[in-house]
Design a protein around this motif. Structure first.
Motif, PDB file in Angstrom:
ATOM      1  N   CYS A   1       4.562 -77.524 -77.163  1.00 48.50           N
ATOM      2  CA  CYS A   1       4.256 -77.920 -75.794  1.00 48.50           C
ATOM      3  C   CYS A   1       5.454 -77.553 -74.913  1.00 48.50           C
TER       4      CYS A   1
ATOM      5  N   GLN B   1       6.426 -78.788 -72.174  1.00 46.59           N
ATOM      6  CA  GLN B   1       7.123 -79.996 -71.704  1.00 46.59           C
ATOM      7  C   GLN B   1       8.080 -80.505 -72.774  1.00 46.59           C
ATOM      8  N   ASN B   2       7.662 -80.451 -74.025  1.00 43.05           N
ATOM      9  CA  ASN B   2       8.505 -80.883 -75.132  1.00 43.05           C
ATOM     10  C   ASN B   2       9.675 -79.922 -75.309  1.00 43.05           C
TER      11      ASN B   2
ATOM     12  N   CYS C   1       0.481 -77.539 -71.961  1.00 40.66           N
ATOM     13  CA  CYS C   1       0.262 -78.907 -72.395  1.00 40.66           C
ATOM     14  C   CYS C   1      -0.636 -78.882 -73.627  1.00 40.66           C
TER      15      CYS C   1
ATOM     16  N   ASN D   1      -1.976 -81.879 -74.790  1.00 43.60           N
ATOM     17  CA  ASN D   1      -2.692 -83.152 -74.743  1.00 43.60           C
ATOM     18  C   ASN D   1      -2.184 -84.147 -75.781  1.00 43.60           C
TER      19      ASN D   1
ATOM     20  N   CYS E   1       0.531 -86.231 -74.869  1.00 44.84           N
ATOM     21  CA  CYS E   1       1.525 -86.716 -73.907  1.00 44.84           C
ATOM     22  C   CYS E   1       2.312 -87.925 -74.401  1.00 44.84           C
TER      23      CYS E   1
ATOM     24  N   CYS F   1       4.635 -86.608 -77.004  1.00 48.46           N
ATOM     25  CA  CYS F   1       5.594 -85.738 -76.321  1.00 48.46           C
ATOM     26  C   CYS F   1       6.684 -86.574 -75.639  1.00 48.46           C
TER      27      CYS F   1
END
Length: 80
Positions: A8, A10-11, A36, A38, A40, A43
């Protein structure tokens, strides 16, 4: 043929991008990042990837990298 490692973005931005710069992972894994995945809650709590569909986590980016390396070695043994 290398194992698929899904990340991900974001990660990765939280510090897990360390795995992208690891020569062993770069040579022995196929890394794909998504905006993403999914996951979250996961993450936000830890560092993680999906390795051939199985979740691998680490409390630090360094631990995640080590756990991915171990998974690659096991995967290579199973495929060999």
């Amino acid at each position: 043929m290398n194992p698929l490692i899904e990340c991900c973005e974001q990660n990765l931005a939280k510090g897990a991008e360390l795995l992208l710069n690891d020569p062993f992972i770069e040579e022995n894994g196929d890394v794909i990042s998504y905006s993403c995945m999914n996951e979250c809650v996961l993450c936000a709590q830890t560092f993680f990837v999906l390795f051939e569909g199985e979740r691998i986590t680490g409390t630090t980016p360094e631990e995640l990298v080590e756990n991915i390396k171990k998974a690659i070695l096991l995967w290579q043994e199973d495929m060999g």
